[in-house]
Design a protein around this motif. Sequence first.
Motif, short mmCIF file in Angstrom:
data_model
loop_
_atom_site.label_atom_id
_atom_site.label_comp_id
_atom_site.label_asym_id
_atom_site.label_seq_id
_atom_site.Cartn_x
_atom_site.Cartn_y
_atom_site.Cartn_z
N THR A 86 0.85 -1.19 0.00
CA THR A 86 0.00 0.00 0.00
C THR A 86 0.89 1.25 0.00
O THR A 86 2.11 1.17 0.23
CB THR A 86 -0.89 0.03 1.25
N VAL A 87 0.27 2.38 -0.23
CA VAL A 87 1.01 3.65 -0.14
C VAL A 87 1.60 3.81 1.26
O VAL A 87 2.75 4.25 1.42
CB VAL A 87 0.07 4.83 -0.48
N GLU A 88 0.84 3.42 2.28
CA GLU A 88 1.33 3.52 3.65
C GLU A 88 2.56 2.64 3.86
O GLU A 88 3.49 3.01 4.59
CB GLU A 88 0.23 3.14 4.64
N ASP A 89 2.58 1.47 3.23
CA ASP A 89 3.76 0.59 3.31
C ASP A 89 4.99 1.29 2.74
O ASP A 89 6.07 1.25 3.33
CB ASP A 89 3.52 -0.71 2.53
N VAL A 90 4.81 1.89 1.58
CA VAL A 90 5.95 2.56 0.92
C VAL A 90 6.47 3.70 1.79
O VAL A 90 7.69 3.87 1.97
CB VAL A 90 5.54 3.08 -0.47
N GLU A 91 5.56 4.48 2.36
CA GLU A 91 5.97 5.58 3.23
C GLU A 91 6.74 5.05 4.44
O GLU A 91 7.75 5.65 4.86
CB GLU A 91 4.75 6.37 3.68
N ARG A 180 12.49 6.63 -15.79
CA ARG A 180 12.13 7.88 -15.12
C ARG A 180 12.38 7.79 -13.62
O ARG A 180 12.80 8.76 -12.99
CB ARG A 180 10.67 8.23 -15.40
N LEU A 181 12.14 6.61 -13.07
CA LEU A 181 12.32 6.43 -11.63
C LEU A 181 13.78 6.43 -11.23
O LEU A 181 14.17 7.08 -10.25
CB LEU A 181 11.65 5.12 -11.19
N HIS A 182 14.61 5.69 -11.97
CA HIS A 182 15.97 5.41 -11.51
C HIS A 182 17.07 6.31 -12.10
O HIS A 182 18.11 6.49 -11.47
CB HIS A 182 16.34 3.96 -11.83
N GLU A 183 16.84 6.87 -13.27
CA GLU A 183 17.91 7.62 -13.94
C GLU A 183 18.48 8.77 -13.10
O GLU A 183 19.72 8.94 -13.07
CB GLU A 183 17.41 8.16 -15.28
N PRO A 184 17.65 9.55 -12.39
CA PRO A 184 18.23 10.68 -11.64
C PRO A 184 19.23 10.27 -10.57
O PRO A 184 20.07 11.08 -10.16
CB PRO A 184 17.01 11.35 -11.01
N TYR A 185 19.16 9.02 -10.11
CA TYR A 185 19.99 8.62 -8.98
C TYR A 185 21.35 8.09 -9.40
O TYR A 185 22.21 7.85 -8.55
CB TYR A 185 19.22 7.62 -8.11
N LEU A 186 21.59 7.95 -10.69
CA LEU A 186 22.92 7.57 -11.16
C LEU A 186 23.94 8.63 -10.74
O LEU A 186 24.97 8.33 -10.14
CB LEU A 186 22.92 7.39 -12.68
N GLU A 187 23.64 9.88 -11.07
CA GLU A 187 24.55 10.97 -10.73
C GLU A 187 24.56 11.23 -9.22
O GLU A 187 25.61 11.52 -8.64
CB GLU A 187 24.15 12.25 -11.48
N LEU A 208 21.97 12.71 1.54
CA LEU A 208 21.22 11.46 1.57
C LEU A 208 19.78 11.68 2.03
O LEU A 208 18.85 11.08 1.49
CB LEU A 208 21.93 10.46 2.48
N ALA A 209 19.59 12.53 3.02
CA ALA A 209 18.23 12.81 3.51
C ALA A 209 17.37 13.43 2.41
O ALA A 209 16.21 13.05 2.22
CB ALA A 209 18.30 13.73 4.73
N VAL A 210 17.94 14.38 1.67
CA VAL A 210 17.21 15.00 0.56
C VAL A 210 16.95 13.98 -0.54
O VAL A 210 15.86 13.92 -1.13
CB VAL A 210 17.98 16.22 0.03
N TYR A 211 17.97 13.19 -0.83
CA TYR A 211 17.90 12.13 -1.83
C TYR A 211 16.73 11.20 -1.54
O TYR A 211 15.89 10.91 -2.42
CB TYR A 211 19.24 11.39 -1.77
N LEU A 212 16.62 10.71 -0.30
CA LEU A 212 15.56 9.77 0.05
C LEU A 212 14.19 10.43 0.04
O LEU A 212 13.19 9.81 -0.35
CB LEU A 212 15.85 9.15 1.42
N LYS A 213 14.12 11.70 0.43
CA LYS A 213 12.85 12.44 0.37
C LYS A 213 12.39 12.55 -1.08
O LYS A 213 11.21 12.31 -1.40
CB LYS A 213 13.03 13.82 0.98
N LEU A 216 11.22 9.11 -2.39
CA LEU A 216 9.88 8.76 -1.91
C LEU A 216 8.81 9.48 -2.72
O LEU A 216 7.81 8.86 -3.15
CB LEU A 216 9.75 9.12 -0.42
N GLU A 217 8.99 10.76 -2.94
CA GLU A 217 7.99 11.53 -3.69
C GLU A 217 7.84 11.00 -5.11
O GLU A 217 6.73 10.91 -5.64
CB GLU A 217 8.38 13.01 -3.70
N ARG A 218 8.96 10.62 -5.70
CA ARG A 218 8.94 10.10 -7.07
C ARG A 218 8.21 8.75 -7.13
O ARG A 218 7.39 8.51 -8.03
CB ARG A 218 10.37 9.97 -7.59
N VAL A 219 8.51 7.88 -6.17
CA VAL A 219 7.86 6.57 -6.14
C VAL A 219 6.36 6.73 -5.88
O VAL A 219 5.53 6.10 -6.55
CB VAL A 219 8.50 5.67 -5.07
N LEU A 220 6.00 7.57 -4.91
CA LEU A 220 4.58 7.72 -4.57
C LEU A 220 3.78 8.34 -5.70
O LEU A 220 2.60 8.01 -5.89
CB LEU A 220 4.43 8.57 -3.30
#
Length: 231
Positions: A86-91, A180-187, A208-213, A216-220
């Motif tokens: 669920t969305v709650e699981d992902v969060e 679209r999901l993964h490409e930004p995280y290569l750099e 890392l904190a900004v990265y994970l935030k 999450l927004e991208r996945v959700l």
Amino acid sequence: MAEQLTDLADDRALLGRTSTAERVSDILRSRIADGFFPPGTRLSEDGIGGALGVSRNTLREAFRLLTHERLLVHELNRGVFVRVLTVEDVEDIYRTRVLVECAVVRGLGEPPHDLRALAAAVEEGQRAAHEGDWKAVGTANLHFHRELVALASSARTDELMRGVFAELRLAFHVVDDPKRLHEPYLERNHRLHETLRAGRHDEAETMLAVYLKDSLERVLDVYRRRVGDHG
């Protein structure tokens, strides 16, 4: 399902003569994480047990272990299914990631650190992107974060996050545009590695904190459209 079971039979050699429910669960966990059994798939006891050459009791114990890890769900009178998060699981997964991964970076001692595995994961992702294999880029990204956690040199933390990352793969398999999901995280993985290599831990933790935030927004954003707010 027939094609999956044929491929799964190749894993029988991994069990050896001393097969156990733990080894069966290891095989199925890896297969689930790789998308071999996508979220929502019903797992056939007869089919999987036959492919792996294990007893029904052994397989049921393996299913029980993976249900405890929240990778499978048992539905009364229907059987065992790969879980749809669920969305709650992902969060919640991302809350756990922030707590653990940022703490690992914060707790690093003075450099130098052995960052070779982290660098290898960066290179793995770049190679996969060059080949246009965006699913493999996602796998490399999880390898990067697994190796980041491993810098804590804690078997318990590694075990905890192994389950978290396996659950995260369930979410990734629902995404219909892995590039679209993964490409930004290569750099971003490259920059994070370089920052850690330079010993700038405070800066790395903030990154890392900004990265994970952002992740999450991208996945959700995708997940809400594909699964809905309540799975």
